[in-house]
Design an enzyme around this catalytic site. Sequence first.
Site, PDB file in Angstrom:
ATOM      1  N   ARG A  57       0.845  -1.215  -0.002  1.00  0.00           N
ATOM      2  CA  ARG A  57       0.095  -0.009   0.138  1.00  0.00           C
ATOM      3  C   ARG A  57       0.830   1.237   0.061  1.00  0.00           C
ATOM      4  O   ARG A  57       0.679   2.152  -0.751  1.00  0.00           O
ATOM      5  CB  ARG A  57      -0.893   0.005   1.309  1.00  0.00           C
ATOM      6  CG  ARG A  57      -2.121  -1.144   1.152  1.00  0.00           C
ATOM      7  CD  ARG A  57      -2.823  -1.133   2.449  1.00  0.00           C
ATOM      8  NE  ARG A  57      -3.583   0.020   2.746  1.00  0.00           N
ATOM      9  CZ  ARG A  57      -4.098   0.114   3.720  1.00  0.00           C
ATOM     10  NH1 ARG A  57      -4.446  -0.918   4.644  1.00  0.00           N
ATOM     11  NH2 ARG A  57      -4.896   1.572   4.151  1.00  0.00           N
ATOM     12  N   GLN A 115      -8.814  10.141   8.196  1.00  0.00           N
ATOM     13  CA  GLN A 115      -8.607   8.960   8.503  1.00  0.00           C
ATOM     14  C   GLN A 115      -7.862   8.295   7.564  1.00  0.00           C
ATOM     15  O   GLN A 115      -7.366   7.159   7.921  1.00  0.00           O
ATOM     16  CB  GLN A 115     -10.117   8.243   8.424  1.00  0.00           C
ATOM     17  CG  GLN A 115     -11.187   9.243   9.232  1.00  0.00           C
ATOM     18  CD  GLN A 115     -12.690   8.427   8.749  1.00  0.00           C
ATOM     19  OE1 GLN A 115     -12.869   7.370   9.236  1.00  0.00           O
ATOM     20  NE2 GLN A 115     -13.213   9.102   7.754  1.00  0.00           N
ATOM     21  N   ASP A 128      -2.474   7.747   3.902  1.00  0.00           N
ATOM     22  CA  ASP A 128      -1.738   8.435   2.882  1.00  0.00           C
ATOM     23  C   ASP A 128      -1.256   9.610   3.056  1.00  0.00           C
ATOM     24  O   ASP A 128      -1.593  10.315   4.106  1.00  0.00           O
ATOM     25  CB  ASP A 128      -2.296   8.113   1.452  1.00  0.00           C
ATOM     26  CG  ASP A 128      -3.713   8.840   1.274  1.00  0.00           C
ATOM     27  OD1 ASP A 128      -4.494   8.506   0.976  1.00  0.00           O
ATOM     28  OD2 ASP A 128      -3.446  10.109   1.399  1.00  0.00           O
ATOM     29  N   HIS A 131      -5.694   8.094  12.186  1.00  0.00           N
ATOM     30  CA  HIS A 131      -5.710   6.504  12.030  1.00  0.00           C
ATOM     31  C   HIS A 131      -4.207   6.094  11.723  1.00  0.00           C
ATOM     32  O   HIS A 131      -3.758   5.196  11.105  1.00  0.00           O
ATOM     33  CB  HIS A 131      -6.566   5.804  11.128  1.00  0.00           C
ATOM     34  CG  HIS A 131      -8.051   5.861  11.407  1.00  0.00           C
ATOM     35  ND1 HIS A 131      -8.952   5.625  10.751  1.00  0.00           N
ATOM     36  CD2 HIS A 131      -8.457   5.988  12.795  1.00  0.00           C
ATOM     37  CE1 HIS A 131     -10.190   5.712  11.493  1.00  0.00           C
ATOM     38  NE2 HIS A 131      -9.768   6.048  12.661  1.00  0.00           N
ATOM     39  N   PRO A 147     -20.435  10.314  -3.414  1.00  0.00           N
ATOM     40  CA  PRO A 147     -21.379   9.860  -4.531  1.00  0.00           C
ATOM     41  C   PRO A 147     -22.427   9.278  -4.004  1.00  0.00           C
ATOM     42  O   PRO A 147     -23.602   9.324  -4.410  1.00  0.00           O
ATOM     43  CB  PRO A 147     -20.644   8.960  -5.463  1.00  0.00           C
ATOM     44  CG  PRO A 147     -19.165   9.084  -5.022  1.00  0.00           C
ATOM     45  CD  PRO A 147     -19.121   9.680  -3.662  1.00  0.00           C
TER      46      PRO A 147
END
Length: 240
Positions: free
Chosen positions: A70, A96, A99, A114, A214
């Site tokens: 990841r 949260q 990255d 996180h 969305p």
Amino acid sequence: MESMREAADLIARAERLVVFTGAGMSAESGVPTFRDALTGLWARFDAQTLATPEAYDRDPALVWGWYEWRRELVERVSPNAGHEAVAALPATVITQNVDDLHERAGSPNVTHLHGSLFTPRCSSCGEPHRPREQAPGGEGPRTPPGCEHCQSPVRPGVVWFGEQLPVDALEGAVEAAAGSDVLITVGTSGLVYPAAEIPQVAARMGGTVIQVNPDSTPLDPFCAINLRGAAAEVLPHLVP
Ligand code: BV8
Ligand code: ZN
């Protein structure tokens, strides 16, 4: 379009603006969201079971390999127009996500509720681990490196299910949300606690919450405006 204009106007007039983001924020950069079926080798696993201390204790190489995969994926992608729009807003950014795309888009002082893929530490003495340069390893299990100080295996610097959030990050986030006059919640399913409390605190304390997603989420009832759309499409329209 009316609600888009209304949201942009509220944001332009906000004095204490907070942006709260989830995995949907990074989806258009090519980072799979937490609910997405995991790709490749990982399709056999459920993120929620891999993101636990028990999974790491049971199979450190599988879990360390997943996080390294990841991290390498995030290093290969770029922030999207949504991250850039957030960086252009005078806002406190609470995420949260693990990255670093908000930072790479220019947002200063991002609060990571996180943790982060980029802050591995020793699983026993907690010493930060400085990753040595290594060629990307692709998918699959990888033996975690040993701590330079005590040789225990290194673990990802993220908050796993069942683990407490960093106290300062959570307290700072609650305080910012409670004091906000406008909070924009972007790309989160609003399912994971205590992070999902953040937009609710803002609403309960009289702040106006605007949601960009969305899909509908359990946060809908707390939102004064629900903009049904993708982060990279909607957010640039909200920057004054
Ligand atoms: C805690 C880091 C207590 C790791 C993550 C039983 C036992 C133990 C705890 C619990 C339990 N039952 C409940 C709990 C609490 C648990 C929890 O909430 N579970 C849920 C599942 C019910 N929470 C915890 O365990 C937390 N700790 O409670 O500690 C404690 C107290 C005292 C002492 C000890 C312990 C810790 C939770 C943190 C877990 N770590 N991440 C890693 O990344 O691997 S959570 C992970 O999932 C993400 O970080 C994120 O926060 C979370 C949810 O993901 P989202 O970001 O919302 O993304 P998701 O995929 O869900 O949704 C994406 C959204 O984007 C969707 O709505 C989609 O429509 C939208 N979208 C898609 N594309 C776009 C888009 N939006 C905009 N634009 C697009 N293009
Ligand atoms: Zn150590």
